[in-house]
Design a protein around this motif. Structure first.
Motif, PDB file in Angstrom:
ATOM      1  N   TYR A 182       2.501  10.102  -3.373  1.00 37.26           N
ATOM      2  CA  TYR A 182       1.045   9.700  -3.760  1.00 37.26           C
ATOM      3  C   TYR A 182       1.126  10.216  -5.077  1.00 37.26           C
ATOM      4  O   TYR A 182       0.523   9.242  -6.238  1.00 37.26           O
ATOM      5  CB  TYR A 182       0.031   9.786  -2.772  1.00 37.26           C
ATOM      6  CG  TYR A 182      -0.112   8.907  -1.631  1.00 37.26           C
ATOM      7  CD1 TYR A 182      -0.860   7.598  -1.889  1.00 37.26           C
ATOM      8  CD2 TYR A 182       0.306   9.369  -0.452  1.00 37.26           C
ATOM      9  CE1 TYR A 182      -0.673   6.746  -0.835  1.00 37.26           C
ATOM     10  CE2 TYR A 182       0.461   8.273   0.867  1.00 37.26           C
ATOM     11  CZ  TYR A 182      -0.314   7.111   0.624  1.00 37.26           C
ATOM     12  OH  TYR A 182      -0.320   6.475   1.549  1.00 37.26           O
ATOM     13  N   TYR A 235      -0.385  -1.225  -4.470  1.00 32.63           N
ATOM     14  CA  TYR A 235       0.034  -1.025  -5.773  1.00 32.63           C
ATOM     15  C   TYR A 235       0.962  -2.114  -6.154  1.00 32.63           C
ATOM     16  O   TYR A 235       1.805  -2.706  -4.955  1.00 32.63           O
ATOM     17  CB  TYR A 235       0.873   0.191  -5.921  1.00 32.63           C
ATOM     18  CG  TYR A 235      -0.038   1.427  -5.551  1.00 32.63           C
ATOM     19  CD1 TYR A 235      -0.564   1.931  -6.729  1.00 32.63           C
ATOM     20  CD2 TYR A 235      -0.122   2.093  -4.271  1.00 32.63           C
ATOM     21  CE1 TYR A 235      -1.429   3.320  -6.570  1.00 32.63           C
ATOM     22  CE2 TYR A 235      -0.902   3.052  -4.071  1.00 32.63           C
ATOM     23  CZ  TYR A 235      -1.456   3.561  -5.257  1.00 32.63           C
ATOM     24  OH  TYR A 235      -2.306   4.953  -5.072  1.00 32.63           O
ATOM     25  N   TRP A 275      -8.262  -1.493  -4.646  1.00 36.85           N
ATOM     26  CA  TRP A 275      -8.572  -0.997  -3.289  1.00 36.85           C
ATOM     27  C   TRP A 275      -9.039  -1.988  -2.436  1.00 36.85           C
ATOM     28  O   TRP A 275      -9.461  -3.238  -2.693  1.00 36.85           O
ATOM     29  CB  TRP A 275      -9.945   0.083  -3.387  1.00 36.85           C
ATOM     30  CG  TRP A 275      -9.537   1.437  -3.855  1.00 36.85           C
ATOM     31  CD1 TRP A 275      -9.843   1.758  -5.087  1.00 36.85           C
ATOM     32  CD2 TRP A 275      -9.053   2.415  -3.193  1.00 36.85           C
ATOM     33  NE1 TRP A 275      -9.236   3.041  -5.479  1.00 36.85           N
ATOM     34  CE2 TRP A 275      -8.963   3.444  -4.274  1.00 36.85           C
ATOM     35  CE3 TRP A 275      -8.506   2.584  -2.210  1.00 36.85           C
ATOM     36  CZ2 TRP A 275      -8.242   4.846  -3.823  1.00 36.85           C
ATOM     37  CZ3 TRP A 275      -8.003   3.900  -1.882  1.00 36.85           C
ATOM     38  CH2 TRP A 275      -7.965   4.823  -2.712  1.00 36.85           C
ATOM     39  N   LEU A 332       3.069   7.735  -7.490  1.00 35.05           N
ATOM     40  CA  LEU A 332       2.241   6.546  -7.536  1.00 35.05           C
ATOM     41  C   LEU A 332       1.140   6.506  -8.564  1.00 35.05           C
ATOM     42  O   LEU A 332       0.828   5.744  -9.506  1.00 35.05           O
ATOM     43  CB  LEU A 332       1.913   6.102  -6.106  1.00 35.05           C
ATOM     44  CG  LEU A 332       2.850   5.360  -5.230  1.00 35.05           C
ATOM     45  CD1 LEU A 332       2.449   5.397  -3.826  1.00 35.05           C
ATOM     46  CD2 LEU A 332       3.381   4.188  -5.763  1.00 35.05           C
ATOM     47  N   HIS A 333       0.339   7.802  -8.448  1.00 33.86           N
ATOM     48  CA  HIS A 333      -0.886   7.901  -9.505  1.00 33.86           C
ATOM     49  C   HIS A 333      -0.422   8.011 -10.844  1.00 33.86           C
ATOM     50  O   HIS A 333      -0.954   7.589 -11.694  1.00 33.86           O
ATOM     51  CB  HIS A 333      -1.564   9.184  -8.930  1.00 33.86           C
ATOM     52  CG  HIS A 333      -2.281   8.833  -7.758  1.00 33.86           C
ATOM     53  ND1 HIS A 333      -2.581  10.107  -6.742  1.00 33.86           N
ATOM     54  CD2 HIS A 333      -2.503   7.891  -6.975  1.00 33.86           C
ATOM     55  CE1 HIS A 333      -3.107   9.837  -5.641  1.00 33.86           C
ATOM     56  NE2 HIS A 333      -3.027   8.267  -5.764  1.00 33.86           N
ATOM     57  N   LYS A 359       6.073   4.325   0.726  1.00 36.54           N
ATOM     58  CA  LYS A 359       6.970   5.550   1.366  1.00 36.54           C
ATOM     59  C   LYS A 359       7.903   5.149   2.834  1.00 36.54           C
ATOM     60  O   LYS A 359       9.221   5.347   2.562  1.00 36.54           O
ATOM     61  CB  LYS A 359       5.980   6.199   2.048  1.00 36.54           C
ATOM     62  CG  LYS A 359       6.394   7.448   2.773  1.00 36.54           C
ATOM     63  CD  LYS A 359       5.257   8.457   3.525  1.00 36.54           C
ATOM     64  CE  LYS A 359       5.770   9.240   4.402  1.00 36.54           C
ATOM     65  NZ  LYS A 359       7.292   9.269   5.283  1.00 36.54           N
ATOM     66  N   ARG A 389      -7.784   1.576   1.826  1.00 35.69           N
ATOM     67  CA  ARG A 389      -6.352   1.588   1.442  1.00 35.69           C
ATOM     68  C   ARG A 389      -6.188   1.234  -0.043  1.00 35.69           C
ATOM     69  O   ARG A 389      -6.740   0.173  -0.548  1.00 35.69           O
ATOM     70  CB  ARG A 389      -5.261   1.102   2.281  1.00 35.69           C
ATOM     71  CG  ARG A 389      -4.957  -0.246   2.260  1.00 35.69           C
ATOM     72  CD  ARG A 389      -3.993  -0.848   2.743  1.00 35.69           C
ATOM     73  NE  ARG A 389      -4.053  -0.518   4.390  1.00 35.69           N
ATOM     74  CZ  ARG A 389      -3.343  -0.819   5.403  1.00 35.69           C
ATOM     75  NH1 ARG A 389      -2.192  -1.820   4.790  1.00 35.69           N
ATOM     76  NH2 ARG A 389      -3.226  -0.510   6.755  1.00 35.69           N
ATOM     77  N   ARG A 390      -5.225   1.644  -0.761  1.00 33.90           N
ATOM     78  CA  ARG A 390      -4.943   1.221  -2.308  1.00 33.90           C
ATOM     79  C   ARG A 390      -3.521   0.563  -2.055  1.00 33.90           C
ATOM     80  O   ARG A 390      -2.665   0.934  -1.570  1.00 33.90           O
ATOM     81  CB  ARG A 390      -4.768   2.544  -3.082  1.00 33.90           C
ATOM     82  CG  ARG A 390      -4.873   1.952  -4.472  1.00 33.90           C
ATOM     83  CD  ARG A 390      -5.541   3.148  -5.240  1.00 33.90           C
ATOM     84  NE  ARG A 390      -5.369   2.885  -6.834  1.00 33.90           N
ATOM     85  CZ  ARG A 390      -6.200   2.240  -7.299  1.00 33.90           C
ATOM     86  NH1 ARG A 390      -7.317   1.674  -6.651  1.00 33.90           N
ATOM     87  NH2 ARG A 390      -6.263   2.207  -8.533  1.00 33.90           N
ATOM     88  N   HIS A 398       0.733  -1.043   0.212  1.00 30.80           N
ATOM     89  CA  HIS A 398      -0.176  -0.080  -0.045  1.00 30.80           C
ATOM     90  C   HIS A 398       0.870   1.400   0.021  1.00 30.80           C
ATOM     91  O   HIS A 398       2.075   1.074   0.232  1.00 30.80           O
ATOM     92  CB  HIS A 398      -1.002  -0.051   1.333  1.00 30.80           C
ATOM     93  CG  HIS A 398      -0.282  -0.009   2.405  1.00 30.80           C
ATOM     94  ND1 HIS A 398       0.102   0.982   3.168  1.00 30.80           N
ATOM     95  CD2 HIS A 398      -0.129  -1.050   3.291  1.00 30.80           C
ATOM     96  CE1 HIS A 398       0.622   0.527   4.337  1.00 30.80           C
ATOM     97  NE2 HIS A 398       0.435  -0.573   4.477  1.00 30.80           N
ATOM     98  N   GLY A 399       0.443   2.379  -0.254  1.00 35.07           N
ATOM     99  CA  GLY A 399       1.011   3.680  -0.592  1.00 35.07           C
ATOM    100  C   GLY A 399       2.159   3.687   0.659  1.00 35.07           C
ATOM    101  O   GLY A 399       3.219   4.215   0.297  1.00 35.07           O
ATOM    102  N   TYR A 400       1.523   3.959   1.900  1.00 33.25           N
ATOM    103  CA  TYR A 400       2.260   4.257   3.231  1.00 33.25           C
ATOM    104  C   TYR A 400       3.522   3.062   3.361  1.00 33.25           C
ATOM    105  O   TYR A 400       4.763   3.606   3.389  1.00 33.25           O
ATOM    106  CB  TYR A 400       1.655   4.256   4.413  1.00 33.25           C
ATOM    107  CG  TYR A 400       2.368   4.820   5.362  1.00 33.25           C
ATOM    108  CD1 TYR A 400       2.499   6.171   5.808  1.00 33.25           C
ATOM    109  CD2 TYR A 400       2.902   4.012   6.471  1.00 33.25           C
ATOM    110  CE1 TYR A 400       3.605   6.620   6.755  1.00 33.25           C
ATOM    111  CE2 TYR A 400       3.458   4.413   7.290  1.00 33.25           C
ATOM    112  CZ  TYR A 400       3.796   5.671   7.584  1.00 33.25           C
ATOM    113  OH  TYR A 400       4.698   6.396   8.672  1.00 33.25           O
ATOM    114  N   THR A 437       4.144  12.213   2.079  1.00 35.55           N
ATOM    115  CA  THR A 437       3.050  11.836   1.424  1.00 35.55           C
ATOM    116  C   THR A 437       2.704  12.392   0.360  1.00 35.55           C
ATOM    117  O   THR A 437       2.276  12.019  -0.886  1.00 35.55           O
ATOM    118  CB  THR A 437       1.941  11.275   2.125  1.00 35.55           C
ATOM    119  OG1 THR A 437       1.563  12.473   2.751  1.00 35.55           O
ATOM    120  CG2 THR A 437       2.275  10.547   3.253  1.00 35.55           C
TER     121      THR A 437
END
Length: 114
Positions: A50, A77, A66, A53-54, A31, A74-75, A26-28, A46
């Motif tokens: 983010y 990836y 999702w 990532l997009h 990071k 949460r998304r 997930h995004g976090y 962030t």
């Protein structure tokens, strides 16, 4: 933002792809992988991670899904095949570039100009 963030300009995308190479995150977690993998030197906000990532998702280099965890949406990836190919090519280019820079920086003395 730490000073090292400026050094990442132009390299953030490949670092994000590398952070996703071991598997979906997930995004976090992406990071945090950058922060931990760099010994804390790349502790990016962030607001930097983010949007990148997009952008990578829009380019088809990663895909996102999702999910709901602990009541939070949460998304997550992961690399696409195109992302894996891009990472492999960027990795080769980076090693060639780093080798050339190292050769120049370690050369002593520089040739005289005339």
């Amino acid at each position: 933002m730490k000073a090292e963030a400026q050094a990442l300009k132009g390299h953030l995308d490949v670092l994000l792809l590398a952070a996703l190479e071991p598997g979906p995150r997930h995004g976090y977690a992406v990071k945090e992988a950058l922060r931990e993998g760099s010994g804390g030197r790349f502790d990016l906000p962030t607001g930097t991670v983010y949007p990148a990532l997009h952008r990578l998702e829009a380019a088809g280099l990663i895909s996102g899904t999702w999910s709901h965890t602990d009541g939070r949406r949460r998304r997550t990836y992961e690399l696409t095949e195109a992302g894996q190919r891009k990472l492999a090519g960027d990795r080769v280019n980076w090693h060639e570039f780093a080798a050339a820079v190292t050769t120049l920086l370690d050369r002593q003395p520089w040739p005289a100009t005339g």
